[in-house]
Design a protein around this motif. Structure first.
Motif, PDB file in Angstrom:
ATOM      1  N   VAL A 225      -4.805   6.046  -3.053  1.00 38.16           N
ATOM      2  CA  VAL A 225      -3.735   5.198  -2.536  1.00 38.16           C
ATOM      3  C   VAL A 225      -3.599   3.959  -3.422  1.00 38.16           C
ATOM      4  CG1 VAL A 225      -3.055   3.752  -0.580  1.00 38.16           C
ATOM      5  CG2 VAL A 225      -4.024   6.012  -0.174  1.00 38.16           C
TER       6      VAL A 225
ATOM      7  N   CYS B 264      -9.867   2.883  -0.900  1.00 38.82           N
ATOM      8  CA  CYS B 264      -8.500   3.418  -0.927  1.00 38.82           C
ATOM      9  C   CYS B 264      -8.349   4.786  -1.571  1.00 38.82           C
ATOM     10  CB  CYS B 264      -7.558   2.436  -1.597  1.00 38.82           C
ATOM     11  SG  CYS B 264      -7.871   2.196  -3.345  1.00 38.82           S
TER      12      CYS B 264
ATOM     13  N   THR C 243      -1.344   7.386   2.332  1.00 33.80           N
ATOM     14  CA  THR C 243      -1.372   5.985   2.761  1.00 33.80           C
ATOM     15  C   THR C 243      -1.504   5.855   4.274  1.00 33.80           C
ATOM     16  OG1 THR C 243      -0.116   5.258   0.846  1.00 33.80           O
ATOM     17  CG2 THR C 243      -0.096   3.812   2.745  1.00 33.80           C
TER      18      THR C 243
ATOM     19  N   VAL D 201       0.883  -1.161   0.000  1.00 31.85           N
ATOM     20  CA  VAL D 201       0.000   0.000   0.000  1.00 31.85           C
ATOM     21  C   VAL D 201       0.922   1.214   0.000  1.00 31.85           C
ATOM     22  CG1 VAL D 201      -1.899   1.154   1.179  1.00 31.85           C
ATOM     23  CG2 VAL D 201      -1.653  -1.321   1.369  1.00 31.85           C
TER      24      VAL D 201
END
Length: 169
Positions: free
Chosen positions: A96, A93, A26, A21
């Motif tokens: 990210v 996400c 993040t 990731v």
């Protein structure tokens, strides 16, 4: 199991799933996704056990998260729930980046003598700040060269190691 409890044992746990990731935001993404706070990971290579949470606060999965660099983290999740975990993460996400790293293998060295055997084979990992330097790429040749120079470690056959080393050149 007695050998591992008294000395050390090496296990291939590559069935576990590695997920990288990375990217701007993040840390904040992971702080919202996990029960434990990744801000506790105050240096590269630091690791933290945590749970991935559902929106209602229930547990989706347990995992280990490593800080590779400032905004790059590596999660190791359970094999049986990996697809569910990936889908959950990708659905939340934003910008990210999430990369399923099925190109990586995972070896677990366990037991009371694990650290000393690891450091004998790969002394560069002994630096406490870089112990998790194994997050960096360690090639099979690096490990095999060290193993064959110091003799068969973990019950490895030197002739087999020489053959593997020849194939990795």
């Amino acid at each position: 199991h007695h050998a591992v409890r008294r000395d050390a044992g090496l296990f291939d746990v590559s069935h576990m799933r590695v997920i990288d990731v990375a990217g701007a935001g993040t840390r904040d993404f992971l702080r919202g996704l996990l029960a434990n706070d990744v801000a506790k990971l105050n240096h590269d290579g630091a690791a933290l056990y945590s749970c991935m949470l559902r929106e209602d606060g229930g547990i989706l999965d347990d995992l280990i998260v490593y800080r590779v660099t400032g905004e790059h983290y590596r999660l190791v999740v359970n094999a049986g729930t990996a697809q569910q975990d990936l889908a959950w993460m990708r659905g939340r996400c934003g910008p990210v980046g999430i990369v399923d790293r099925d190109d990586l293998a995972i070896l677990a060295l366990q037991g009371p003598q694990a650290r000393s055997k690891c450091w004998r084979a790969l002394p560069q990992l002994r630096d406490a700040r870089c112990f998790a330097g194994w997050l960096r790429r360690i090639t099979a040749r690096m490990a095999i060269n060290r193993l064959t120079r110091r003799g068969p470690l973990f019950g490895a056959d030197p002739e087999l190691l020489e053959a593997v080393e020849a194939k990795t050149r």
